[in-house]
Scaffold this motif. Structure first.
Motif, short mmCIF file in Angstrom:
data_model
loop_
_atom_site.label_atom_id
_atom_site.label_comp_id
_atom_site.label_asym_id
_atom_site.label_seq_id
_atom_site.Cartn_x
_atom_site.Cartn_y
_atom_site.Cartn_z
N ALA A 1 32.21 46.52 -13.92
CA ALA A 1 32.92 45.73 -13.23
C ALA A 1 33.05 46.10 -11.74
CB ALA A 1 34.52 45.45 -13.90
N HIS A 2 33.37 47.30 -11.57
CA HIS A 2 33.31 47.76 -10.06
C HIS A 2 32.19 47.72 -9.39
CE1 HIS A 2 34.95 50.42 -7.11
NE2 HIS A 2 33.88 51.05 -7.06
N GLU A 3 30.96 48.09 -9.90
CA GLU A 3 29.70 47.62 -9.45
C GLU A 3 29.48 46.31 -9.08
OE1 GLU A 3 27.95 50.10 -8.15
OE2 GLU A 3 29.13 51.66 -8.94
N ILE A 4 29.81 45.35 -9.92
CA ILE A 4 29.37 44.05 -9.73
C ILE A 4 30.31 43.25 -8.87
CG2 ILE A 4 29.02 41.73 -10.78
CD1 ILE A 4 28.11 43.08 -13.23
N ASN A 5 31.53 43.82 -8.79
CA ASN A 5 32.48 43.19 -7.97
C ASN A 5 32.37 43.02 -6.47
OD1 ASN A 5 35.07 41.98 -8.26
ND2 ASN A 5 36.19 43.58 -7.52
N ASN A 6 31.79 44.29 -6.03
CA ASN A 6 31.47 43.90 -4.35
C ASN A 6 30.29 43.25 -4.05
OD1 ASN A 6 33.28 45.49 -3.23
ND2 ASN A 6 32.06 47.38 -3.39
N PRO A 7 29.27 43.23 -4.88
CA PRO A 7 28.14 42.57 -4.38
C PRO A 7 28.17 41.00 -4.75
CG PRO A 7 27.10 43.77 -6.12
CD PRO A 7 28.60 44.34 -5.53
N ILE A 8 29.03 40.73 -5.87
CA ILE A 8 29.26 39.46 -6.21
C ILE A 8 30.21 38.92 -4.97
CG2 ILE A 8 31.11 39.26 -7.70
CD1 ILE A 8 27.95 37.54 -8.29
N GLY A 9 30.83 39.57 -4.47
CA GLY A 9 32.03 38.99 -3.45
C GLY A 9 31.36 38.47 -2.27
N PHE A 10 30.23 39.36 -1.84
CA PHE A 10 29.61 39.12 -0.50
C PHE A 10 28.64 37.86 -0.78
CE2 PHE A 10 27.20 43.19 -1.37
CZ PHE A 10 25.73 42.66 -1.31
N VAL A 11 28.07 37.89 -1.89
CA VAL A 11 26.80 36.87 -2.54
C VAL A 11 28.00 35.70 -2.35
CG1 VAL A 11 25.78 35.64 -4.09
CG2 VAL A 11 25.32 38.19 -3.88
N ARG A 12 28.82 35.61 -3.02
CA ARG A 12 29.85 34.17 -2.91
C ARG A 12 29.98 33.90 -1.57
NH1 ARG A 12 32.76 31.00 -6.19
NH2 ARG A 12 34.45 30.01 -5.10
N SER A 13 30.65 34.81 -0.73
CA SER A 13 31.15 34.41 0.59
C SER A 13 29.92 34.16 1.46
CB SER A 13 32.04 35.69 1.07
OG SER A 13 31.59 35.99 2.25
N VAL B 1 30.53 34.76 -12.96
CA VAL B 1 30.40 36.23 -12.81
C VAL B 1 31.79 36.62 -12.38
CG1 VAL B 1 29.26 38.04 -11.69
CG2 VAL B 1 27.94 36.06 -12.24
N ARG B 2 32.36 36.04 -11.62
CA ARG B 2 33.51 36.68 -11.06
C ARG B 2 34.56 36.50 -12.32
NH1 ARG B 2 38.38 35.41 -9.90
NH2 ARG B 2 38.23 33.43 -10.45
N LYS B 3 34.62 35.68 -12.99
CA LYS B 3 35.64 35.47 -14.39
C LYS B 3 35.11 36.54 -15.42
CE LYS B 3 36.92 30.77 -14.46
NZ LYS B 3 36.75 29.30 -15.14
N ILE B 4 33.83 36.87 -15.37
CA ILE B 4 33.36 37.92 -16.43
C ILE B 4 33.93 39.08 -15.96
CG2 ILE B 4 31.25 39.07 -17.45
CD1 ILE B 4 30.10 36.44 -17.35
N VAL B 5 33.85 39.50 -14.82
CA VAL B 5 34.16 40.77 -14.22
C VAL B 5 35.39 41.10 -14.18
CG1 VAL B 5 34.24 42.13 -11.94
CG2 VAL B 5 32.20 41.03 -12.53
N SER B 6 36.28 39.76 -13.93
CA SER B 6 37.94 40.01 -14.07
C SER B 6 38.19 40.28 -15.63
CB SER B 6 38.52 38.70 -13.53
OG SER B 6 39.48 38.27 -14.35
N ILE C 1 40.67 48.20 -17.64
CA ILE C 1 41.69 48.84 -16.87
C ILE C 1 43.17 48.44 -17.26
CG2 ILE C 1 42.76 49.10 -14.41
CD1 ILE C 1 39.89 47.92 -13.46
N GLN C 2 43.93 49.63 -17.76
CA GLN C 2 45.26 49.25 -18.03
C GLN C 2 46.09 49.24 -16.71
OE1 GLN C 2 46.06 51.77 -21.31
NE2 GLN C 2 44.68 51.14 -22.46
N ASP C 3 46.35 47.99 -16.21
CA ASP C 3 47.06 47.87 -15.03
C ASP C 3 48.39 48.35 -15.06
OD1 ASP C 3 48.38 45.98 -16.26
OD2 ASP C 3 46.94 44.35 -15.13
N GLN D 1 34.80 52.48 -20.80
CA GLN D 1 34.37 52.95 -19.50
C GLN D 1 33.33 52.29 -19.00
OE1 GLN D 1 33.43 57.13 -20.86
NE2 GLN D 1 35.51 57.79 -20.78
N LEU D 2 32.35 52.00 -19.86
CA LEU D 2 31.07 51.40 -19.21
C LEU D 2 31.47 49.93 -18.45
CD1 LEU D 2 27.91 51.48 -19.47
CD2 LEU D 2 28.39 49.57 -21.18
N ALA D 3 32.60 49.35 -19.16
CA ALA D 3 32.99 48.06 -18.66
C ALA D 3 33.62 48.27 -17.18
CB ALA D 3 33.99 47.31 -19.63
N ALA D 4 34.43 49.34 -17.29
CA ALA D 4 35.10 49.59 -15.80
C ALA D 4 34.00 49.79 -14.65
CB ALA D 4 35.98 50.67 -16.08
#
Ligand SMILES: Nc1ncnc2c1ncn2[C@@H]1O[C@H](COP(=O)(O)OP(=O)(O)OP(=O)(O)O)[C@@H](O)[C@H]1O
Ligand SMILES: [Mg+2]
Length: 424
Positions: free
Chosen positions: A181-193, A258-263, A270-272, A175-178
């Motif tokens: 992952a969700h919280e980091i995904n957005n900021p790391i996305g715009f930092v990268r871009s 960071v992106r790899k860790i998040v993924s 997440i059980q896709d 649960q924590l990981a999910a």
């Protein structure tokens, strides 16, 4: 003591006594002996002992001979031979048991010339002691078997508790990981871009700046050139020009990590919705080995044992592929410089699928063994491993309602055993 009085005592004592001569002819038997016999026999005197007790003749012969030859007493204890003479027990041991448990002593009787002339056989009734002893033995055996059962139960309980703790831990970490992952995904996305854009801007600015500098150097008055060089010097522009692209590249690498860790975290948590399908495990093992061929070549010999029949089960193909990868890559990493990687799969007797991957690598210490499935647990150097490989493996096993068992010995190697149900 008078002879008659002595004889009276012998006749009355509750110990069976019987005397025989060198030919084994019975010369005396007290009432405790003759009266105790299960088959009543009033004519013992003058009879041959070995004929009367023919079933035990061989044993009696040996004992009696040894007394005549060695001139020493010989004994027979109830534990070795409980019923030498068929006598009634004074206290029944079990419901059906009516025989007397007895200790028997064969004593030499010497004549005036010092030679053994007779043997006195003394039969002591030890039924009560034997009964007590046997009860105690039964009790001890019962206790022992109860103790073993309890020990087994305790062991099973310990394993169940460990599994429960592990799955609880995994559920809450999941649960924590999910969330993370969700919280980091957005900021790391715009930092990268933004970093990509910054890299582009900085290259353009540096080019413009370079051109400006060239023009000024060619055309401006010397005092402006000196001024410009002073500003360049003071601000360390030459160094900035060199360092800026490197800084930006490093930052971009960092965001990629960071992106790899998040993924990885998302895979773990997440059980896709990937479709389930009939997976052929042997084929998956083969293709994993082909893909990893280059890695394996320098690190291990392989011993792959796959049955002729296809081993299939209901699973998520890409999750199983990833599981094989993670386990094999870990094994290769642990085997430096060279080792043996053994992979086998089969059905067990209940038609479950068994997958075993064994390496002869570094092994895992008992303290680490309880933590290897924890996300981010790694013994690799910083930047070398995320520590998410085995937590993904664990998540896959859980999702497939399977089981994983790891045994390992430091310096010898490790063995990962998986069991999967054939159907979902
Ligand atoms: N076959 C093995 N032999 C010895 N140690 C192992 C083996 N498999 C796993 N480990 C130990 O478990 C740790 C965790 O493994 P895991 O796959 O989760 O992460 P990692 O391999 O360290 O990192 P990553 O998988 O992200 O590269 C490893 O760092 C290693 O200490
Ligand atoms: Mg790994």
């Amino acid at each position: 003591m008078e002879k008659a009085e002595f004889e009276r005592v012998i006749r009355q004592i509750p110990i069976g006594a019987c005397i025989i001569d060198v030919n084994c002819v019975i010369t005396f038997a007290n009432p405790a002996f003759s009266g105790g016999l299960t088959a009543r026999n009033d004519h013992l005197i003058g009879e041959n002992l070995l004929t009367v007790f023919s079933e035990q003749a061989r044993f009696l012969r040996r004992k009696i001979d040894s007394v005549f030859v060695l001139k020493n007493s010989s004994f027979s204890y109830w534990q070795q031979r409980p019923h030498v003479f068929p006598m009634r027990s004074t206290r029944p041991i079990t419901g059906d048991e009516s025989q007397m448990y007895q200790n028997v002593q064969f004593m030499p009787i010497t004549a005036c010339d010092g030679e053994v002339s007779h043997v006195c056989i003394v039969v002591t009734d030890v039924t009560a002691e034997a009964s007590y002893f046997m009860q105690q033995t039964d009790l001890k055996n019962e206790l022992e078997s109860e103790h073993q059962q309890l020990k087994k139960l305790h062991q099973e309980l310990k394993i169940a508790q460990r599994q429960m703790l592990q799955s609880e831990k995994m559920a809450s970490i999941g649960q924590l990981a999910a969330g993370v992952a969700h919280e980091i995904n957005n900021p790391i996305g715009f930092v990268r871009s933004n970093l990509e854009t910054l890299k582009d801007y900085s290259q353009k600015l540096m080019k413009t700046n370079e051109t400006q500098k060239k023009i000024i150097l060619k055309q401006a008055e010397p005092r402006f050139i000196a001024l410009l060089e002073d500003v360049y010097e003071k601000n360390g522009i030459a160094f900035i020009n060199e360092d800026l692209p490197e800084l930006l590249n490093e930052s971009l690498d960092g965001t990629e990590r960071v992106r790899k860790i998040v993924s990885g975290l998302r895979d773990f948590a997440i059980q896709d919705d990937e479709n389930w399908a009939e997976v052929n495990l042997c084929a998956e093992i083969d293709s994993a080995l082909v893909v990893l061929e280059n890695e394996i070549k320098y690190k291990a010999k392989t011993s792959v044992s796959l049955p002729d029949e296809a081993i299939t089960f209901w699973a998520k193909p890409s999750a199983i592929r990833q599981l094989l990868f993670n386990i094999i890559v870990n094994a290769l990493y642990a085997m430096q410089p060279m080792g043996l990687l053994s992979i086998s799969c089969a059905y067990n007797e209940s038609k479950d699928v068994l997958l075993t991957i064994t390496d002869t690598g570094s092994g895992i210490s008992p303290e680490d063994l309880v933590r290897i499935f924890d996300p981010f647990f790694t013994t690799k150097d910083i930047g070398q491993g995320t520590g998410l490989g085995l937590s993904e493996v664990y998540a896959t096993v859980q999702e497939h309602h399977g089981q994983v068992n790891v045994s390992s010995e430091l310096g010898k190697g490790s063995c990962f055993e998986f069991t999967f149900k054939k159907q979902k």
